[in-house]
Structure formats: structure tokens, C-alpha cells
Design a protein around this motif. Structure first.
Motif, PDB file in Angstrom:
ATOM      1  N   UNK A   1      50.000  10.624  15.992  1.00 15.01           N
ATOM      2  CA  UNK A   1      49.961   9.816  14.766  1.00 15.01           C
ATOM      3  C   UNK A   1      48.553   9.871  14.170  1.00 15.01           C
ATOM      4  N   UNK A   2      48.458  10.349  12.942  1.00 14.53           N
ATOM      5  CA  UNK A   2      47.159  10.406  12.274  1.00 14.53           C
ATOM      6  C   UNK A   2      46.766   9.017  11.768  1.00 14.53           C
ATOM      7  N   UNK A   3      45.519   8.631  12.011  1.00 18.45           N
ATOM      8  CA  UNK A   3      45.030   7.307  11.615  1.00 18.45           C
ATOM      9  C   UNK A   3      43.653   7.414  10.976  1.00 18.45           C
ATOM     10  N   UNK A   4      43.313   6.367  10.242  1.00 19.53           N
ATOM     11  CA  UNK A   4      41.956   6.179   9.720  1.00 19.53           C
ATOM     12  C   UNK A   4      41.426   4.871  10.295  1.00 19.53           C
ATOM     13  N   UNK A   5      40.178   4.870  10.698  1.00 13.74           N
ATOM     14  CA  UNK A   5      39.534   3.659  11.187  1.00 13.74           C
ATOM     15  C   UNK A   5      38.714   3.036  10.060  1.00 13.74           C
ATOM     16  N   UNK A   6      39.046   1.803   9.698  1.00 11.73           N
ATOM     17  CA  UNK A   6      38.278   1.059   8.704  1.00 11.73           C
ATOM     18  C   UNK A   6      37.505  -0.056   9.378  1.00 11.73           C
ATOM     19  N   UNK A   7      36.233  -0.164   9.072  1.00 16.53           N
ATOM     20  CA  UNK A   7      35.369  -1.193   9.659  1.00 16.53           C
ATOM     21  C   UNK A   7      34.877  -2.096   8.540  1.00 16.53           C
ATOM     22  N   UNK A   8      35.016  -3.407   8.728  1.00 19.76           N
ATOM     23  CA  UNK A   8      34.615  -4.389   7.723  1.00 19.76           C
ATOM     24  C   UNK A   8      33.626  -5.355   8.361  1.00 19.76           C
ATOM     25  N   UNK A   9      32.367  -5.267   7.915  1.00 22.58           N
ATOM     26  CA  UNK A   9      31.303  -6.090   8.496  1.00 22.58           C
ATOM     27  C   UNK A   9      31.041  -7.259   7.545  1.00 22.58           C
ATOM     28  N   UNK A  10      31.849  -8.306   7.683  1.00 20.23           N
ATOM     29  CA  UNK A  10      31.735  -9.452   6.801  1.00 20.23           C
ATOM     30  C   UNK A  10      30.674 -10.430   7.242  1.00 20.23           C
ATOM     31  N   UNK A  11      30.463 -11.445   6.423  1.00 21.63           N
ATOM     32  CA  UNK A  11      29.492 -12.483   6.748  1.00 21.63           C
ATOM     33  C   UNK A  11      29.985 -13.366   7.884  1.00 21.63           C
ATOM     34  N   UNK A  12      31.271 -13.675   7.874  1.00 18.24           N
ATOM     35  CA  UNK A  12      31.850 -14.582   8.860  1.00 18.24           C
ATOM     36  C   UNK A  12      32.503 -13.870  10.031  1.00 18.24           C
ATOM     37  N   UNK A  13      33.029 -12.661   9.781  1.00 18.03           N
ATOM     38  CA  UNK A  13      33.738 -11.921  10.819  1.00 18.03           C
ATOM     39  C   UNK A  13      33.460 -10.426  10.694  1.00 18.03           C
ATOM     40  N   UNK A  14      33.468  -9.765  11.839  1.00 16.78           N
ATOM     41  CA  UNK A  14      33.384  -8.311  11.913  1.00 16.78           C
ATOM     42  C   UNK A  14      34.731  -7.808  12.407  1.00 16.78           C
ATOM     43  N   UNK A  15      35.276  -6.767  11.748  1.00 17.40           N
ATOM     44  CA  UNK A  15      36.600  -6.276  12.118  1.00 17.40           C
ATOM     45  C   UNK A  15      36.622  -4.755  12.144  1.00 17.40           C
ATOM     46  N   UNK A  16      37.399  -4.227  13.078  1.00 22.66           N
ATOM     47  CA  UNK A  16      37.699  -2.803  13.115  1.00 22.66           C
ATOM     48  C   UNK A  16      39.217  -2.678  13.090  1.00 22.66           C
ATOM     49  N   UNK A  17      39.731  -1.851  12.186  1.00 25.04           N
ATOM     50  CA  UNK A  17      41.171  -1.794  11.953  1.00 25.04           C
ATOM     51  C   UNK A  17      41.628  -0.339  11.899  1.00 25.04           C
ATOM     52  N   UNK A  18      42.691  -0.034  12.645  1.00 25.55           N
ATOM     53  CA  UNK A  18      43.323   1.276  12.580  1.00 25.55           C
ATOM     54  C   UNK A  18      44.488   1.216  11.604  1.00 25.55           C
ATOM     55  N   UNK A  19      44.543   2.166  10.672  1.00 28.15           N
ATOM     56  CA  UNK A  19      45.621   2.248   9.695  1.00 28.15           C
ATOM     57  C   UNK A  19      46.343   3.579   9.840  1.00 28.15           C
ATOM     58  N   UNK A  20      47.687   3.537   9.735  1.00 29.00           N
ATOM     59  CA  UNK A  20      48.425   4.793   9.673  1.00 29.00           C
ATOM     60  C   UNK A  20      48.538   5.233   8.216  1.00 29.00           C
ATOM     61  N   UNK A  21      49.259   6.335   7.985  1.00 26.31           N
ATOM     62  CA  UNK A  21      49.346   6.891   6.640  1.00 26.31           C
ATOM     63  C   UNK A  21      50.082   6.024   5.651  1.00 26.31           C
TER      64      UNK A  21
END
Length: 509
Positions: A1-21
Motif C-alpha cells: 500500500x503506497x502512503x504519504x507521511x504528513x507531519x503537523x507541528x502545531x502549537x498545542x500538539x505534534x502529529x504524524x499521520x499516514x495517508x493512503x491514496x
């Protein structure tokens, strides 16, 4: 399964998220961020601690086994914008990061708006953004005035996401949606050299890395970080985008006149437009770059969003159950019996759609018959009316895409539709900033043939709210009161600030 990793470094929370197509969130890892407040209007974060939290999120995703590391086609990073993130020649922080919501640079803003207004006008016209407390160029000026010895130890100034991307790849770079907030000439896209000279900070011109487009591949995952995290060495990392710009893409706002609101720490209200329609330097205007090459964003990001709700829950409500809060809000008629709330609760005042460093939150119209429930609804109405204050240039037929933590409330979403008199749509999924940079990376690496295809495939909506136009008529009247009180409070806020200084100067026995 091909995925993209999106990272969001917010003020209140840090998140790493895997998304499929299909734009589906395959796996999410998050950590709470820690903000350092001096008890006044200073807001900072430990840069190394921010990086540790990002590392922890990424490792959790890889260790989960949700995908194999080689199935991740690319990585995009988004994060909080503006502020001051300084590193030395070895790539180490020289101090805590000063955040976008920091209020220390009042004297610098006052200097170029009141004492030297020609510089303030040059600033606004050149960058498209008025001089504001958290702007990076303003903070360079503050550092020169107050911490020159620290500033002189640095060699590069970055934005939050650039710091994280640097730690993953070893490559220093910044990109246009972040740099556009105050460092670039809005007409040319080059560093605003003449403005830096006018502000007497040109000596730090070389601290600013060259800006690249959001979809540029600036580096790959280093061998060192790959060995620690489990990511595949050589995985490409795009430049990414400012969180508000990335979220616009994650919501599907990729066309002229599209509008979106992010109900978060800041309530960021955005309208997508062509450059030819931007009025750089116009009163109360603020423009940022959209990640798509030929588009811009009219952005009005308040300093004061959901922290108003947090304050209400802590100090006023008798429950912290949001379902119960929704029932309370829905039980109170529009207008709260004549009570209006102004949501300027940040220690740094307000920046959109007006600037005032001493603006403060307040209830107007309380009487002996005012109830707790009316005050609770008034807080929600006040934030909603502030959004309307920010979206004065919205197209009459526009649909508003609504994201952020506050979008979870159906009662609030309906209220915003009623206040604005426009359809409101709530997206599937929660991590819209991370999705935005994942879409940008997905287009770059061939997961999608175009942004149109990406949005059609990855951006779906779970709920639509149509405005109750009879309520809209009531809110039209309430908004005029909201705005008049806000305008009349300008002098009162200044007076309050001076009074507080005098009170603090009086020493009690």
C-alpha cells in the motif's frame, strides 16, 4: 500500500499521520506540545523538545507496523508559522523558539507604526502583512534591540517546520508560504532587502535561507535518522507549507473564491484568490501564499480561538462534557438576551482583523437577569462573530469549509452557518494540515495526476449545514453591535494597560 507521511507541528500538539491514496488516515500518532509562558505575554517552546516529540510520533507510526517504511513514497511537513527559530553554525538552537503568539515586541511594532509610520506602510505594502507582534522580521528587530549577543551567535533563522525538516534531512531550507508572512517582497518573491534596511536589520540578511516552492524536494531522510526511526533512508521530503496554507489544501480549497475557517488555537479565516486581486498594503488586509503556484490567500488569523472555550470550561461551565455544552448552547436563543462577548483573550491582544496589543476579552450587556447559560452561548457567538469580522470580503455564494477541533460541534457549525448566512461543510478526517502536505507530496510523487484529481479523490465531507436565514437576520443586527463595541473599546484597552502599569508601580507596605 503506497502512503504519504504528513507531519503537523502545531502549537498545542505534534502529529504524524499516514495517508493512503484516498486521503484516508491510516494511522495517527500525536503528542501534546509544551509552551513556556513567563507569566506575562512571552510565549516560547524548547526547540529540542519539539523535535523529540516529532521523533516519538514518527517512531510510533513505524513501530505500529501499519505500513512498511519502503511503502512511504514521500514526506511533507507543516507547522505553526511566524515566530523566531534560531540555530548556530552547528545546527543547534541558540535559545528557545519565540512563538507566533508571543507579545514581547510591542515597542518594535509601535516604533514602525507610530513613530516611523512610513516604515510601517512600507512593511505592509512590501510583505502584504501589517507589522504584527509575532512576525519573524519584527522579532529579528526585537532580538537586535534586546538580545543582540544571542542573535549574533546564530547563523540561520527558520520556521517551525523548517527546523523539524532540517533535523530529518540535515538540509537547511525554508519555503514560500512561511517566508511570505513577513520576509519576502510580495510582488517579486525575493527577500525584502529594502525593508530590512529600513528596519536596520540588514546585517542579518544572510540568516534567511533561500525560499523554495511548497512541493520542492529539499532533502531525504538521513542515514542517522533512518537508523533511529525505522524510516527508509533516502525517502524524499518536500518543503511543505505553513499550517493555514496546508489546511486549505487539505480541505480542498484550491480554487479562487474558496473559503475556509480553522477553529483552533487561532481561528484562521481564509479566502483563496488570484494575485491580481490582492490589495497589498490596504487597511486590515493580510495576504499569504497558497501552496499552488498562482494562488494567494487573504488570511485573517486571530490570536484568539478555542482558548476562549477552554477558559469558559475552566471558569464558568459546570461541566466539561462537550455534548452537554452543546445542549446548553442550543437551549439559549440567538443573542443571549442582549449579551455580547468579545473573544480577545490572548495575552498578546489581537491581530485580526485589527491589531491591538492590549485588546482583552469582555462581556457586554450583562444584567441581573443574565444566566450562566447565556454567558456560555455568548462565548460561542463571540468567536463566530469574530469570524464574520474576518471574512468581510467573502463571496456572497461561497461555501465555507470548516476544520479544526471546534468543527466537531454540530451546534457551533450550524451557528457559524447562521452567522455567515452561508453553507458550511465539515470534512471527513481530522488531520487536515497533515493531509494538505500529504496531498502536495502526493501530487509531486505521482500518487495523483493533479491537484484537481487529488481533491476529488482525497477530500470528502461528512456533514453540510445550511444557514437558517431568519437567524442570519438576527445575527446581522448583533454583528453591528459587536463591531461598534469593539471599535469603541480601542481607547479603553489602552487606558486599562496604562492603569495596570501605574497600579503595579505602587508598592504596598
Amino acid at each position: 500500500m503506497e502512503c504519504i507521511l504528513g507531519i503537523d507541528v502545531g502549537t498545542s500538539n505534534v502529529k504524524a499521520v499516514l495517508f493512503d491514496g484516498n486521503g484516508t488516515e491510516v494511522q495517527v500518532a500525536s503528542r501534546e506540545s509544551e509552551t513556556i509562558n513567563d507569566g506575562g505575554n512571552w510565549e516560547e517552546q524548547d526547540m529540542l523538545l519539539v523535535w523529540d516529540k516529532v521523533k516519538s510520533c514518527i517512531k510510533e507510526l513505524i513501530d505500529s507496523g501499519a505500513v512498511k517504511s519502503e511503502e512511504i513514497k514521500g514526506i511533507g511537513v507543516t507547522g505553526q508559522g511566524e515566530g523566531c527559530w534560531l540555530i548556530d553554525e552547528e545546527g543547534n538552537p541558540v535559545q528557545n523558539a519565540i512563538l507566533w503568539c508571543d507579545g514581547r515586541a510591542v515597542a518594535e511594532v509601535k516604533r514602525i507604526t507610530e513613530e516611523y509610520p512610513e516604515i510601517g506602510k512600507l512593511y505592509h505594502k512590501t510583505t502584504g502583512t501589517p507589522p504584527l507582534l509575532g512576525n519573524q522580521m519584527i522579532l529579528i528587530r526585537w532580538m537586535k534591540t534586546n538580545r543582540k549577543e544571542v542573535l549574533d551567535k546564530a547563523s540561520r533563522i527558520m520556521f517551525c517546520k523548517d527546523w523539524v525538516r532540517y533535523k530529518m534531512t540535515g538540509v537547511i531550507a525554508t519555503e514560500i508560504t512561511d517566508s511570505f508572512t513577513s520576509l519576502l517582497d510580495a510582488q517579486t518573491g525575493n527577500v525584502a532587502d529594502e525593508l530590512m534596511k529600513a528596519m536596520d536589520i540588514y546585517e542579518y540578511r544572510d540568516y534567511i535561507p533561500a525560499s523554495v516552492s511548497s512541493d520542492s524536494v529539499v532533502g531525504t531522510i538521513s542515514e542517522e535518522f533512518a537508523a533511529w526511526s525505522g524510516l527508509a533512508a533516502g525517502t524524499p521530503v518536500i518543503a511543505g507549507a505553513l499550517d493555514t496554507s496546508a489546511t486549505a489544501v487539505g480541505l480542498g480549497a484550491i480554487h479562487e473564491k474558496d473559503a475556509c475557517v480553522i477553529l483552533g488555537t487561532t481561528c484562521a479565516s481564509e479566502i483563496v484568490m488570484k494575485k491580481t486581486d490582492c490589495k497589498f498594503g490596504a487597511e486590515n488586509s493580510r495576504y499569504e501564499k497558497h501552496p499552488i503556484e498562482d494562488l494567494y490567500v487573504e488570511l485573517q488569523p486571530t490570536l484568539n480561538g478555542t482558548p476562549n472555550i477552554d477558559w469558559m470550561l475552566e471558569n464558568m461551565a459546570q461541566t466539561k462534557d462537550f455534548n452537554e455544552i452543546d445542549r446548553i448552547v442550543e437551549s439559549v436563543p440567538v443573542g443571549c438576551g442582549g449579551v455580547v462577548y468579545h473573544p480577545y483573550i490572548s495575552v498578546a491582544g489581537e491581530r485580526a482583523p485589527f491589531y491591538h496589543p492590549y485588546a482583552r476579552a469582555s462581556f457586554f450587556g450583562i444584567s441581573q437577569v443574565t444566566t450562566r447559560n447565556q454567558l456560555i452561548r455568548a462565548v460561542y457567538e463571540g468567536i463566530s462573530l469574530s469570524i464574520r469580522d474576518c471574512l468581510q470580503n467573502i463571496d456572497k455564494d461561497a461555501t465555507i469549509y470548516l476544520a479544526g477541533g471546534g468543527a466537531k460541534s454540530p451546534v457551533w457549525a450550524q451557528m457559524i452557518a447562521d452567522v455567515m448566512g452561508r453553507r458550511v461543510m465539515i470534512p471527513q478526517g481530522k488531520e487536515l494540515g497533515a493531509k494538505g502536505v500529504a496531498i502536495i507530496a502526493g501530487v509531486k510523487f505521482g500518487l495523483y495526476g493533479s491537484y484537481e484529481e487529488a481533491v476529488k479523490k482525497a477530500c470528502t465531507f461528512r456533514q453540510t449545514y445550511e444557514p437558517n436565514l431568519q437567524r442570519t437576520k438576527k445575527y446581522d443586527l448583533l454583528y453591528e453591535l459587536f463591531r461598534q463595541v469593539r471599535l469603541h473599546n480601542q481607547q479603553i484597552w489602552d487606558y486599562r494597560h496604562q492603569m495596570n502599569k501605574k497600579i503595579q508601580a505602587i508598592k504596598e507596605d
